[in-house]
Design an enzyme around this catalytic site. Sequence first.
Site, short mmCIF file in Angstrom:
data_model
loop_
_atom_site.label_atom_id
_atom_site.label_comp_id
_atom_site.label_asym_id
_atom_site.label_seq_id
_atom_site.Cartn_x
_atom_site.Cartn_y
_atom_site.Cartn_z
N LYS A 122 -5.59 -15.86 -10.50
CA LYS A 122 -4.18 -16.27 -10.61
C LYS A 122 -3.26 -15.22 -10.02
O LYS A 122 -2.34 -15.52 -9.27
CB LYS A 122 -3.81 -16.53 -12.08
N ASP A 140 -1.25 -21.17 -14.32
CA ASP A 140 -1.37 -20.45 -15.59
C ASP A 140 -1.49 -21.48 -16.71
O ASP A 140 -1.56 -22.69 -16.45
CB ASP A 140 -0.17 -19.51 -15.80
#
Length: 211
Positions: A122, A140
Amino acid sequence: MISKKEKAKEIGKILDKFYPKVPVPLDHEDPFTLLVAVILSARCTDIKVNEVTPVLFAKADTPQKMVKLKVAEIQKIIKPCGLSPAKAKNIHTTSQIILDQHEGKVPMTFEELEALPGVGHKTASVVMSQAFNQPAFPVDTHIHRLAARWGLSSGKNVKETEADLKKLFPESSWNRVHLQIIFFGREYCPARGHVKEECPICSIYGVRNME
Ligand code: SF4
């Protein structure tokens, strides 16, 4: 019945209306300061990170300056962001690796970024997208939740949701859409207490049972 792809297109239009411009939430000057800010943002709000980074960057805004700080010094400054022992160590080691292996520049590939300590997929996606303008879809837990609520993905984890969203939205829109979903989530889509009938998206396109 509307297909997922059509639904994504319609949701994309709504998001464009709500957020025609999408500023990058984490304050930064260049790829290095963004990378540090994203490392700090793990389990911490962007607001808090933006309060802390000016203090840190006044002392060290390049890998050269960062390695000159002691880990304990970094830790003291970044303490309000939480997980400060690990984050301080990761920022220091990452800076050293950038100097030793990448000629002082933040690398521009997923592989090299994800090899840095404290940098997962991420974080690498945020840097690729927001610092280098390369197509990426950082997912997320918030985007994961919204994608499920909107019936765009039944992914069991962020990895599966990322793969689903990448199929549904055109690659040229990924960098914009991921930020729009984050902004929408923060403003309209709390984990609890939402009113489906009043919501600009779920009132039309939500398919899951809302809690
Ligand atoms: S109805 Fe609830 S879940 Fe759906 S987008 Fe609105 S706030 Fe989010």
